[in-house]
Scaffold this active site. Structure first.
Site, PDB file in Angstrom:
ATOM      1  N   HIS A 129      46.756  39.553  37.208  1.00 46.63           N
ATOM      2  CA  HIS A 129      45.387  40.070  37.048  1.00 46.63           C
ATOM      3  C   HIS A 129      44.685  39.543  35.800  1.00 46.63           C
ATOM      4  O   HIS A 129      43.452  39.537  35.751  1.00 46.63           O
ATOM      5  CB  HIS A 129      45.386  41.603  36.984  1.00 46.63           C
ATOM      6  CG  HIS A 129      45.811  42.264  38.252  1.00 46.63           C
ATOM      7  ND1 HIS A 129      45.181  42.032  39.456  1.00 46.63           N
ATOM      8  CD2 HIS A 129      46.804  43.157  38.515  1.00 46.63           C
ATOM      9  CE1 HIS A 129      45.775  42.761  40.402  1.00 46.63           C
ATOM     10  NE2 HIS A 129      46.762  43.442  39.866  1.00 46.63           N
ATOM     11  N   ASP A 166      52.019  40.218  46.106  1.00 48.66           N
ATOM     12  CA  ASP A 166      51.811  41.543  45.527  1.00 48.66           C
ATOM     13  C   ASP A 166      50.808  42.341  46.361  1.00 48.66           C
ATOM     14  O   ASP A 166      49.929  41.768  46.997  1.00 48.66           O
ATOM     15  CB  ASP A 166      51.269  41.358  44.103  1.00 48.66           C
ATOM     16  CG  ASP A 166      51.389  42.597  43.259  1.00 48.66           C
ATOM     17  OD1 ASP A 166      52.374  42.706  42.507  1.00 48.66           O
ATOM     18  OD2 ASP A 166      50.487  43.468  43.348  1.00 48.66           O
ATOM     19  N   HIS A 168      48.475  44.077  45.291  1.00 55.78           N
ATOM     20  CA  HIS A 168      47.140  43.982  44.688  1.00 55.78           C
ATOM     21  C   HIS A 168      46.653  42.536  44.716  1.00 55.78           C
ATOM     22  O   HIS A 168      47.434  41.604  44.509  1.00 55.78           O
ATOM     23  CB  HIS A 168      47.190  44.478  43.240  1.00 55.78           C
ATOM     24  CG  HIS A 168      47.644  45.914  43.115  1.00 55.78           C
ATOM     25  ND1 HIS A 168      48.972  46.256  43.005  1.00 55.78           N
ATOM     26  CD2 HIS A 168      46.948  47.063  43.122  1.00 55.78           C
ATOM     27  CE1 HIS A 168      49.073  47.585  42.929  1.00 55.78           C
ATOM     28  NE2 HIS A 168      47.859  48.100  43.002  1.00 55.78           N
ATOM     29  N   ASP A 255      55.236  45.855  45.723  1.00 53.18           N
ATOM     30  CA  ASP A 255      54.539  47.142  45.840  1.00 53.18           C
ATOM     31  C   ASP A 255      53.897  47.343  47.211  1.00 53.18           C
ATOM     32  O   ASP A 255      53.185  48.324  47.432  1.00 53.18           O
ATOM     33  CB  ASP A 255      53.520  47.344  44.688  1.00 53.18           C
ATOM     34  CG  ASP A 255      52.752  46.099  44.332  1.00 53.18           C
ATOM     35  OD1 ASP A 255      52.921  45.058  45.005  1.00 53.18           O
ATOM     36  OD2 ASP A 255      51.962  46.148  43.363  1.00 53.18           O
TER      37      ASP A 255
HETATM   38 ZN   LIG Z   1      50.602  45.129  42.399  1.00 55.58          ZN
END
Ligand SMILES: [Zn+2]
Ligand SMILES: [Zn+2]
Length: 387
Positions: A129, A166, A168, A255
């Site tokens: 990120h 991931d 996200h 995740d």
């Molecule tokens: Zn994540």
């Protein structure tokens, strides 16, 4: 297909400790390494554990602005305050600890490009990120982006593929390479309508030279193994074969697991292994086995350990034991108690069967088919692929 492999790790990674009760618990990594050890991964003659050093500041500057690096350095001294709007607190020695994680990813890149190993896994990496001038979502410096820049500069690679698993969206990595065709980024993640960072829609497909080289596959909530693998297999292998990368990087966040407390997907470790198997064979088919894995998210400490240890077994072609080793369970229980989780240690390496209701199954599949179609229409023609 068993080549030499390095697992990059340092106990200093455990100092990437954002705050008490923060979901990104450093113990995840200690548990993962311990499980790898207990199931005998490090007895395998093809695998070595490599301790990284801190990267140089100029290597951070390949991606991050000098002002932001200064800010991290300053806040690192006291360990107080936040680097963003509340997800990423500063912590003492954050500058040194994160440089070590970036250093680990660069070390992996060197080992691969010098031909010392074919695969490398930096379990502390995957901080996808962070972007040029800010931290975000628990990530201080983007080690993936730094690694790509480092490889481009030092080894002059012209085509690098980054697959991000991931849950996200890989927004920081995407931003860094958005207008370049020398880096093909693919992110499969929970739809940004429902989850942080709220981006990663199909229409975000790159700009200028990079148009068609940024691929986003937003997944509906409750995507289960079969649906996920359908989407993955429809998109990733054909694109990889068309692009012909010289090196494949993979952010291996887990995740998306059905028990993850921060997200709403429904995958099991079986799906992760299936994906790694495909990625592994693509790496051997297309780029001489050069396959660099990073860690990533995953907020069930037992899942992270079992998933990453199992992935290593898959890569090394060693069989995964059915039961988790007793010594690891004891370690797990002590860690769990220490951080106040009090979950009993998982006794099986595999997950049980996850029951998905027929109606939900149908809805997820229908949504995902549309997503796959949209991605193909937008991306495939750029790569000379039919859709
Ligand atoms: Zn994540
Ligand atoms: Zn291999």
């Amino acid at each position: 297909m068993t080549g030499k492999m390095a697992v990059i790790y340092s106990d200093d990674y455990l100092k990437y400790y954002l705050s008490p009760n923060h979901p990104l618990r450093p113990q995840r990594l200690a548990l993962a390494i311990r499980l790898m050890r207990e199931i005998g991964v490090f007895n395998n003659q093809n695998v070595t554990m490599v301790e990284p050093g801190e990267c140089e500041e100029v290597e951070l500057e390949l991606v991050h602005s000098p002002e932001y690096i200064e800010l991290v350095k300053t806040l690192s001294k006291t360990g107080e305050g936040y680097l963003d709007y509340g997800d990423t607190p500063a912590f003492p020695r954050m500058f040194e600890v994160t440089r070590k994680i970036v250093g680990g990813s660069l070390k992996a890149a060197d080992l691969l490009n010098k031909g010392e190993v074919q695969h490398a896994f930096n379990i502390g990496g995957g901080l996808h990120h962070a972007t040029r001038s800010r931290a975000s979502g628990f990530c201080v410096f983007n080690d993936i982006a730094c690694t790509v820049r480092y490889i481009q500069k030092k080894y002059q690679l012209k085509r690098i593929m980054v697959v991000d698993l991931d849950c996200h969206h890989a927004d920081g990595t995407q931003d860094t390479f958005y207008s370049e065709s020398g880096v093909l980024t693919v992110s499969l993640h929970e739809d940004g309508t429902y989850l942080f960072p709220g981006s990663g829609f199909v229409f975000e497909d790159g700009e200028g030279e990079g148009k068609g080289y940024c691929v986003n596959v937003p997944l509906p909530p409750y995507t289960f193994d079969e649906a996920y693998l359908y989407a993955f297999n429809e998109i990733v292998p054909p694109l990889a074969r068309a692009y012909k990368p010289e090196l494949i990087l993979q952010q291996s966040g887990v995740d998306t697991h059905y028990t993850d407390p921060l997200t709403s997907e429904a995958l099991t470790i079986r799906a992760f292994l299936n994906v790694v198997k495909t990625m592994h064979s693509l790496a051997h088919e297309l780029c001489d086995g050069k396959y660099l894995l990073f860690g990533g998210g995953g907020y069930q400490i037992g899942v992270v350990a079992r998933a990453w240890a199992s992935m290593l077994c898959e890569l090394l072609n060693i069989s995964i034991p059915e039961e988790t080793p007793e010594a690891w369970r004891e370690f797990y229980n002590s860690v769990s108690k220490e951080i106040g989780l009090n979950y009993a240690a998982p006794t099986k390496m595999e997950d049980p069967e996850v029951k998905v209701e027929e109606r939900a199954k149908k809805m997820v599949f229908e949504d995902l088919k549309q997503v796959v179609q949209d991605v193909k229409e937008r991306i495939f023609p750029v790569h000379g692929l039919d859709f």
